[in-house]
Design a protein around this motif. Structure first.
Motif, mmCIF file in Angstrom:
data_model
loop_
_atom_site.group_PDB
_atom_site.id
_atom_site.type_symbol
_atom_site.label_atom_id
_atom_site.label_comp_id
_atom_site.label_asym_id
_atom_site.label_seq_id
_atom_site.Cartn_x
_atom_site.Cartn_y
_atom_site.Cartn_z
ATOM 1 N N GLY A 1 -11.170 2.028 6.332
ATOM 2 C CA GLY A 1 -9.945 2.709 6.729
ATOM 3 C C GLY A 1 -10.006 4.208 6.499
ATOM 4 O O GLY A 1 -9.521 5.002 7.337
ATOM 5 N N LEU A 2 -10.610 4.638 5.395
ATOM 6 C CA LEU A 2 -10.746 6.067 5.125
ATOM 7 C C LEU A 2 -11.680 6.732 6.133
ATOM 8 O O LEU A 2 -11.433 7.867 6.573
ATOM 9 N N LEU B 1 -11.015 -0.792 2.471
ATOM 10 C CA LEU B 1 -10.349 0.498 2.315
ATOM 11 C C LEU B 1 -11.293 1.632 2.698
ATOM 12 O O LEU B 1 -10.867 2.623 3.306
ATOM 13 N N ILE C 1 0.166 5.731 0.578
ATOM 14 C CA ILE C 1 -0.767 6.787 0.956
ATOM 15 C C ILE C 1 -0.078 8.139 0.787
ATOM 16 O O ILE C 1 1.070 8.301 1.201
ATOM 17 N N TYR D 1 0.828 -1.203 0.000
ATOM 18 C CA TYR D 1 0.000 0.000 0.000
ATOM 19 C C TYR D 1 0.864 1.256 0.000
ATOM 20 O O TYR D 1 2.038 1.244 0.378
ATOM 21 N N LEU E 1 -4.322 -0.380 7.752
ATOM 22 C CA LEU E 1 -3.901 -1.304 6.694
ATOM 23 C C LEU E 1 -2.830 -2.273 7.179
ATOM 24 O O LEU E 1 -2.687 -3.371 6.635
ATOM 25 N N ALA F 1 -9.736 7.357 9.183
ATOM 26 C CA ALA F 1 -8.891 8.548 9.055
ATOM 27 C C ALA F 1 -9.719 9.809 9.268
ATOM 28 O O ALA F 1 -9.274 10.768 9.934
ATOM 29 N N LEU G 1 -4.865 5.667 8.640
ATOM 30 C CA LEU G 1 -5.120 4.721 7.563
ATOM 31 C C LEU G 1 -4.013 3.680 7.476
ATOM 32 O O LEU G 1 -4.280 2.484 7.288
ATOM 33 N N ALA H 1 -4.129 11.606 9.293
ATOM 34 C CA ALA H 1 -4.864 10.807 8.325
ATOM 35 C C ALA H 1 -4.025 9.656 7.793
ATOM 36 O O ALA H 1 -4.491 8.512 7.706
ATOM 37 N N THR H 2 -2.766 9.934 7.426
ATOM 38 C CA THR H 2 -1.912 8.872 6.907
ATOM 39 C C THR H 2 -1.584 7.860 7.994
ATOM 40 O O THR H 2 -1.514 6.650 7.733
ATOM 41 N N ALA I 1 -5.021 6.831 -1.516
ATOM 42 C CA ALA I 1 -4.347 5.602 -1.093
ATOM 43 C C ALA I 1 -4.620 4.487 -2.088
ATOM 44 O O ALA I 1 -5.717 4.390 -2.652
ATOM 45 N N LEU J 1 -6.558 12.913 0.778
ATOM 46 C CA LEU J 1 -6.061 11.579 1.106
ATOM 47 C C LEU J 1 -6.280 10.678 -0.105
ATOM 48 O O LEU J 1 -7.413 10.500 -0.553
#
Length: 250
Positions: free
Chosen positions: A79-80, A76, A38, A36, A64, A83, A60, A56-57, A106, A104
């Protein structure tokens, strides 16, 4: 095309403050083993832009990291949303950070299956480069792009329009997020590119392709040439580039 578990991913990321900004509000996170990458761009001029992109990074990426391989679109999306929650909760706990937000973008790959899923909020971008063809995978969440979608603004003119960098959604917005998702396939020799607008505001898609056509022996060298291209054009903003080579040498 049949893929095997031994297909490798090479990932390299680089971020630079640029020549005008006092601080770097971009953030990135990569993991070649889990497949992954980001990128995030904190909203300039708002409090805590750098804090928002980092949170945020981190949120997420930590999510992940719970998975050994690429994730589904539904995962995903979860995960967002995590964030989004992380940025909102931080802003709520610290009043001086009220209004902070970030783009964001990814991507999560399953090289053994030859597939990827991309999640996207804001105006950072992702591209697929294959056989000398550069394809943009993301749609900018900006006022200018909405005008293009309504047919009142030409796509070419949208790149330099005054509303080109007015975001219609961002991670951390109290109005919520509606990410775009893209799924696709990858082949040996493909290159995925994630970048913030510090690159795309000074280089057109054709300008990016020109750099790609010149070639480079390593992802590191190619990423540096992208950053140098932004700096050579005045470095007006923070610039971040992540390159993912499918079947490429590190």
């Amino acid at each position: 095309m049949e893929f095997i578990d031994t297909m490798k991913l090479a990932v390299h990321g680089i971020s630079h403050t640029g020549l005008v900004r006092a601080r770097n509000e971009d953030a990135l996170r990569i993991d070649s083993e889990r497949g992954y990458a980001i990128v995030a761009d904190g909203m300039g001029g708002l409090p805590g832009g750098d804090r928002a992109s980092m949170l945020a990074t981190q949120a997420l990426g930590d999510f992940l990291d719970r998975f050994d391989t690429g994730v589904s679109e539904e995962t995903l999306a979860t995960g967002l949303e995590g964030a989004q929650t992380a940025v909102l909760e931080e802003a709520f706990s610290e009043p001086s950070l009220t209004g902070m937000g970030t783009t964001l973008t990814a991507v999560s790959l399953r090289p053994a299956e030859g597939t990827f899923v991309l999640g996207h909020v804001g105006d950072s971008r992702a591209y697929l480069y294959r056989d000398a063809t550069l394809t943009r995978l993301t749609r900018d969440h900006t006022v200018a792009q909405e005008r293009v979608d309504r047919g009142v603004l030409d796509q070419y003119d949208a790149e330099s329009h005054p509303t080109a960098h007015l975001l219609t959604q961002s991670v951390g917005s109290s109005h919520g997020i509606w990410p775009d998702f893209v799924t696709g396939s990858v082949e040996d020799g493909d290159l995925l590119i994630l970048c913030t607008d510090g690159l795309t505001k000074v280089l057109s898609d054709e300008g990016l392709r020109t750099i790609l056509l010149a070639g480079d022996e390593t992802l590191e060298g190619l990423a540096q040439r992208f950053v140098d291209a932004s700096l050579n054009r005045g470095g007006p903003d923070n610039v971040t580039v992540v390159l993912i080579g499918v079947g490429a040498a590190p």
